[in-house]
Every structure is written in structure tokens, then in C-alpha cells.
Design a protein around this motif. Structure first.
Motif, PDB file in Angstrom:
ATOM      1  N   THR A 113      -3.425  -0.185 -10.971  1.00  0.00           N
ATOM      2  CA  THR A 113      -3.318   0.675  -9.834  1.00  0.00           C
ATOM      3  C   THR A 113      -4.383   2.110 -10.811  1.00  0.00           C
ATOM      4  N   CYS A 161       0.869  -1.240   0.285  1.00  0.00           N
ATOM      5  CA  CYS A 161      -0.172  -0.115   0.169  1.00  0.00           C
ATOM      6  C   CYS A 161       0.698   1.304  -0.163  1.00  0.00           C
ATOM      7  N   ILE A 190      -5.156   4.998  -5.964  1.00  0.00           N
ATOM      8  CA  ILE A 190      -4.274   6.280  -5.470  1.00  0.00           C
ATOM      9  C   ILE A 190      -5.087   7.759  -5.253  1.00  0.00           C
ATOM     10  N   CYS A 247      -5.354  -0.956  -6.260  1.00  0.00           N
ATOM     11  CA  CYS A 247      -5.298  -0.271  -5.754  1.00  0.00           C
ATOM     12  C   CYS A 247      -5.075   1.494  -5.626  1.00  0.00           C
ATOM     13  N   SER A 282      -3.292   5.633  -0.706  1.00  0.00           N
ATOM     14  CA  SER A 282      -3.718   4.810  -0.993  1.00  0.00           C
ATOM     15  C   SER A 282      -4.490   4.280  -0.447  1.00  0.00           C
ATOM     16  N   GLY A 329       2.140   4.027  -3.015  1.00  0.00           N
ATOM     17  CA  GLY A 329       2.026   5.919  -3.273  1.00  0.00           C
ATOM     18  C   GLY A 329       2.974   6.395  -3.098  1.00  0.00           C
TER      19      GLY A 329
END
Length: 354
Positions: free
Chosen positions: A285, A168, A305, A303, A318, A172
């Protein structure tokens, strides 16, 4: 009849030729269960055995009760090398102990979900079971963060799957390090669900303590900082700013939300472009300036962000599911890369949403 025979006879259909044959060690825990939930529905996987000495002979759905109706596989205490990849879903320190005690053929690739081989100094494991000259003296593990090491993962024989907080936080920060912009201190606060502590009961995982509660732990010295530091140094070798990490235990089961900020000369538009460009070829992501929340990623390998600018500070949020992108989902993502499969195969999962 052996446990392996029971397992094989429990399969109602023979898998198509060319499948990846999988063995799992430690299938009764949280990461083992999550791995099973993904692999049972993976179109290119045959599960050869699921090892659990404490549950040998029991149906998997007797432990992972949500899998009732999905599989008739049983846990086994047996091991064999008629597989392509072995997942080690064991506790920290136990992966090395397992390999010390059990010979695993060199042809079998290993994906380890513990922290035993993540750091460079521990990435080479001396094989104590060499039986012939062609057997390698060492197993060398590649750090399995696809957004950092995708090309190395594709040719790796052994993968050290990253930690959940590490995944995580790295996602980020990687774009900044890739441009040499991670020079100032970074202040990080991150909260994880109770499954991040593993299945073994402790005082801090007991429902009556965890429910309606919030606490910090391992302030400034969480073990995942070591692997984070190595990854950032890989992209920014001249040194990065100090990472001030305060982890929290959350009163929920799944997910990590990490807020980070650092001083930066980038405008918000420049930062968004930097992050979007870095992750453009990475399917899991996604970058936005909009507000994000955990339910968007729980039960997925994604993920999200969020990037915002506040005065001279760049704020990065994140979020991941600690059991999927932070553990078992990422392990399957790595398996897909190692065996030349589409990276997203078996991982197009639905978020809980409500």
C-alpha cells in the motif's frame, strides 16, 4: 489411474522439501484462475490438486488458456488431506456448504475467498465431521486484511479473505479510524470491472450490455459495508460516521477505483503523514498526493492511495486490482504470513502500464 495420480505425474520436477502444499477448490473460476497464475510461479508452493467437478480430467490451460505452456496440471474431482492449506475459490454460500459436506483435517489451514466467514457472527464454523477428541469442535476464521490484522493472521489457522470493494475502501479509511478521526459522514463512489461479478453469465455481465455502458447497483446497501463497518469499529470503537456508498459497474474487466471524501480539520500535509506512517510497514500500500490511475495497479497486489485537501474536505482516492489485491493476491499474501514466508513472495507482479 485416479485424477490425483494424473496430477502428480504431470509435474515434471519434484518440489523442494519444505514447500507449502496447496489444494484449490473451485479452480475454474476467475479467483481460482488468478490464484493459479500466482501460485504456479510461487517459489515456495507445490500445487497438490486443483478441484473442479465440471472440468475433472481437463488440463488447466484448456480453461485458463493463458496458462498454456506454463503448466501441465489437470483439474481433479478428488480431494485429500495431504496438504498444508486449502483455498476455497467458490461462490458466496458455497464455502460453508463445502465444509458441511466434506471433512477437512484440522491440520489443514483454510483460506476462504467467499464472504461466508468474514463477519464476526459467522467467523466460527461448527465442524460436523469430528472423529476424535483432538479434533476442534469449531474452525475459527480471522479476517484477512493484512494492513489491519497482520499479527493475528500470522498465527491463524483459518482466514476469511476480504471482499474486493471492502479491501479498496478500508485501505482508504483505516488511517483515519486508527486515530479516531472518522467522525463525519463519508461519501464514496467506486467503480469495479466486470470480473468483480464472477464468471457466471448474467444480464449485467453480457458484453453487449456492459460495453460502452455504466450503471449503479446496491446503492447505500452493498454487502461489503458490513465487513467494512466491523473493521473500522475495530480501530474506532466509539462509532464512525455514516458511510454513503454508491457502487458502479464499469465497462472494463479489472480494477476498482474508489473516491471518498469527508470533512476534516487535517491539513493536506498532516493527512499525508498520517497515511504514510500508517502504511510504512506494509509493502503493498503506497500513499501519494499525485494523480493516480487504474493501470498503475492492474495485475498487481498493490493499493495506491491519493490524499488531497479541498477546503474543509479530505479527498481520498483508492485503487486496486479486484482480482489480485481484492481477492487472490491478498489470499496469497495471507498464506505467506500464515506460513512465515516473506509477505511479498510470489507477488512482485508487473502492472499492465499500457
Amino acid at each position: 489411474m485416479s485424477s490425483n495420480q494424473i496430477i502428480q505425474e504431470s509435474l515434471t520436477l519434484s518440489p523442494p522439501a519444505g514447500q507449502v502444499k496447496v489444494g484449490i477448490i473451485g479452480g475454474a473460476g476467475y479467483t481460482g484462475g488468478e490464484l493459479l497464475r500466482i501460485l504456479i510461479n510461487h517459489p515456495n508452493v507445490e500445487i497438490a490438486f486443483v478441484n473442479s467437478s465440471s472440468n475433472a480430467g481437463n488440463y488447466i490451460y484448456q480453461v485458463h488458456t493463458d496458462l498454456f505452456g506454463d503448466t501441465d496440471l489437470k483439474f481433479s474431482s478428488d480431494l485429500h488431506d495431504d496438504i498444508d492449506v486449502l483455498f476455497l475459490c467458490v461462490g458466496h454460500g458455497d464455502a460453508k456448504k463445502f465444509l458441511d459436506a466434506n471433512p477437512v483435517a484440522a491440520k489443514v489451514k483454510i483460506i476462504d475467498l467467499s464472504q461466508d466467514f468474514r463477519l464476526t457472527q459467522n467467523s466460527k464454523f461448527k465442524n460436523p465431521h469430528i472423529t476424535a477428541d483432538p479434533e476442534p469442535a469449531f474452525r475459527e476464521f480471522v479476517y484477512g486484511l493484512p494492513e489491519l490484522n497482520r499479527e493475528s493472521i500470522k498465527t491463524a489457522k483459518n482466514i476469511a479473505n476480504p471482499g474486493c470493494f471492502a479491501t479498496c475502501l478500508q485501505l482508504g479509511l483505516l488511517p483515519l479510524a486508527a486515530k479516531g478521526l472518522l467522525t463525519n459522514e463519508v461519501h464514496i463512489t467506486a467503480t469495479t470491472g466486470s470480473t468483480g461479478a464472477g464468471q457466471k453469465a448474467t444480464d449485467t455481465t453480457h458484453f453487449t450490455w456492459r460495453n460502452d455502458n455504466l450503471s449503479v447497483y446496491k446503492v447505500f446497501d452493498h454487502q461489503h459495508l458490513n465487513e467494512i463497518g466491523e473493521s473500522l469499529a475495530q480501530l474506532q470503537p466509539n462509532g464512525v460516521g455514516e458511510l454513503n456508498f454508491v457502487p458502479y459497474r464499469g465497462d472494463y474487466t479489472r480494477g476498482i477505483i474508489a473516491s471518498m471524501y469527508t470533512e476534516s480539520d487535517l491539513s493536506e500535509e498532516e493527512a499525508l503523514k498520517l497515511y504514510s506512517d500508517y502504511y510504512a510497514s506494509h509493502p503493498f500500500t503506497h500513499v501519494t498526493s499525485r494523480n493516480i490511475d487504474l493501470k498503475q495497479v492492474v495485475n498487481t497486489n498493490k493499493c495506491f492511495i491519493q490524499v488531497k485537501k479541498h477546503g474543509n474536505k479530505l479527498f481520498i482516492l483508492s485503487i486496486i486490482d479486484n482480482l489480485t489485491k481484492g481477492a487472490s493476491g491478498q489470499a496469497v499474501q495471507n498464506m505467506n504470513l500464515v506460513f512465515g514466508l516473506e509477505e511479498t513472495t510470489g507477488l512482485k507482479l508487473k502492472a499492465v502500464a499500457f
